[in-house]
Scaffold this active site. Sequence first.
Site, PDB file in Angstrom:
ATOM      1  N   MET A  81       7.175  23.426  -0.056  1.00 13.63           N
ATOM      2  CA  MET A  81       6.899  23.416   1.380  1.00 13.63           C
ATOM      3  C   MET A  81       5.427  23.098   1.665  1.00 13.63           C
ATOM      4  SD  MET A  81       9.226  26.725   2.455  1.00 13.63           S
ATOM      5  CE  MET A  81       8.774  26.650   4.187  1.00 13.63           C
ATOM      6  N   HIS A  82       5.142  22.824   2.925  1.00 17.14           N
ATOM      7  CA  HIS A  82       3.794  22.736   3.494  1.00 17.14           C
ATOM      8  C   HIS A  82       3.019  21.461   3.160  1.00 17.14           C
ATOM      9  CE1 HIS A  82       4.677  26.922   4.111  1.00 17.14           C
ATOM     10  NE2 HIS A  82       4.486  27.240   2.849  1.00 17.14           N
ATOM     11  N   ASP A 238      12.071  25.096  -0.141  1.00 15.71           N
ATOM     12  CA  ASP A 238      12.538  25.756  -1.355  1.00 15.71           C
ATOM     13  C   ASP A 238      12.797  27.245  -1.177  1.00 15.71           C
ATOM     14  OD1 ASP A 238       9.853  26.462  -1.166  1.00 15.71           O
ATOM     15  OD2 ASP A 238       9.292  25.695  -3.138  1.00 15.71           O
TER      16      ASP A 238
END
Length: 494
Positions: A81-82, A238
């Site tokens: 992520m991110h 995830d």
Amino acid sequence: MAHFLGIDIGTSSVKAILMDESGSVVGSASRSYPASQPQPLWSEQDPDTWWHGTITALSELQQTHPDAYQDTVGIGLSGQMHGAVVLDAKGKPLRPAILWNDGRAFAECAELELQVSGLGDKAGVPAMPGFTAPKLLWLEKHEPEIFNAIHTVVLPKDYVRYQLTRTFVTDMCDAAGTLWLDEAKRRWHPELVEASGLGVNQLPDVMEGTECSGFLSGEAADLLGLKLGIPVVAGGGDAAAGAAGIGAVEDGNAFISLGTSAQYFVATDSYKPWPQSLIHSFAHCVPARWFQMACMLNGASPLMWFAGVSGGEDIGKLLAETEQQYRVDMPTVYLPYLTGERTPHNNPFAAASFHQLTAATTREHMVQAVLEGVAFSLRDCQQAMSEAGTVVPAIGAIGGGSRSQFWLQIIADVLNRTVVRYRDSESGPALGAARLAQIQVSCATPSEVCHKPDVIAVIEPDRENHQAYSDKYSEFTALYQEYEKPRTKRMAGN
């Protein structure tokens, strides 16, 4: 028999699994790739590395399970992520992706908090350097030519989706991790987006994780040896995909994830922000569900690091030898902050360090200290969850680190919680992604597909060990206050 592909774009590798209609994993393959740290606090990756890794992993599945592979009827995606993946008008990356464990945008976080009143309540968590939004502010300041050329910003797994379907789509969970999602309403929040200098038109469409985001293109089908037009679901970041894989989709379901990073995750049936303790309150990848999560930047990665610097020793061998020498009163303490830390410190400058080393310290003592240091960080996370009003008696375990029952016993003792290990738990997010694809294709409900896998071990905490670890945990927290807090002030001042 119909089969479903789950593809997880991780930080160190892509993992692909084939799952049959019964939910059993019939095959898996992975492909490792590097990340780069070109400057202190930086962490980057070439987006095309993910796509090439996906091609290689799927090629292996095609070779090892040709019949099941040809019977693929749905594809699900998960991923780290991110990450900020910035694309031009032709869908080409303008620069390497800035990853979740990149800490360069710490100053931009303060700017966002000033610009957006109540940001933590709107976005589910205060601004932290790892999130996508502050990275875009950093690009606007430091790489304006690239920033001005941005046509679309996507997350890592969604770049792979674009290669599969030529659509720009993300799921609710990955969108949540950008700081741009209105968590309560499950849609982009214009005020949050504009605070990063962007428009909503530069972001992908947001869908529930079980919705179809597009269909496998002719070009991708030919390249991968799959049928044209297979539906590709939105999938999940995830954290949420791992929850789908372990069956944590109902209120109160909880697990810990021991991948490169680590999470302490509890599913909720409503949006419950608690930004004051740095809990991430995000939308789940299944409809009408959210979750609370305490996130650590250092999960299994400190163990991988130690194995590398101690001569490239096999991790399984290191763990076995450490278990033979284990004693709960071993004095060495390890702070596991190789890449800074989020919960509970929000400190990109935090560093890893060993304490209480003597001439009697062995390699195995140091490995034990690493395992305990990560467990103590999970206790930090558990304390933050408790402050948010969330207490659970038992937790599942997923990710590569969950393969070690020895490590899970240490975690159970430190947390004083029952830890449950499930079959295929190491498949984690990839299994969850495949389940999300099955939900879409079969029109089943998340509760029907996202059941808990078979239990292979129930690990109960040892009361005497828990007491010993409580004393050592106090030492662990004091060491952070004594060494890392003053050091952080010096680093931030520079």
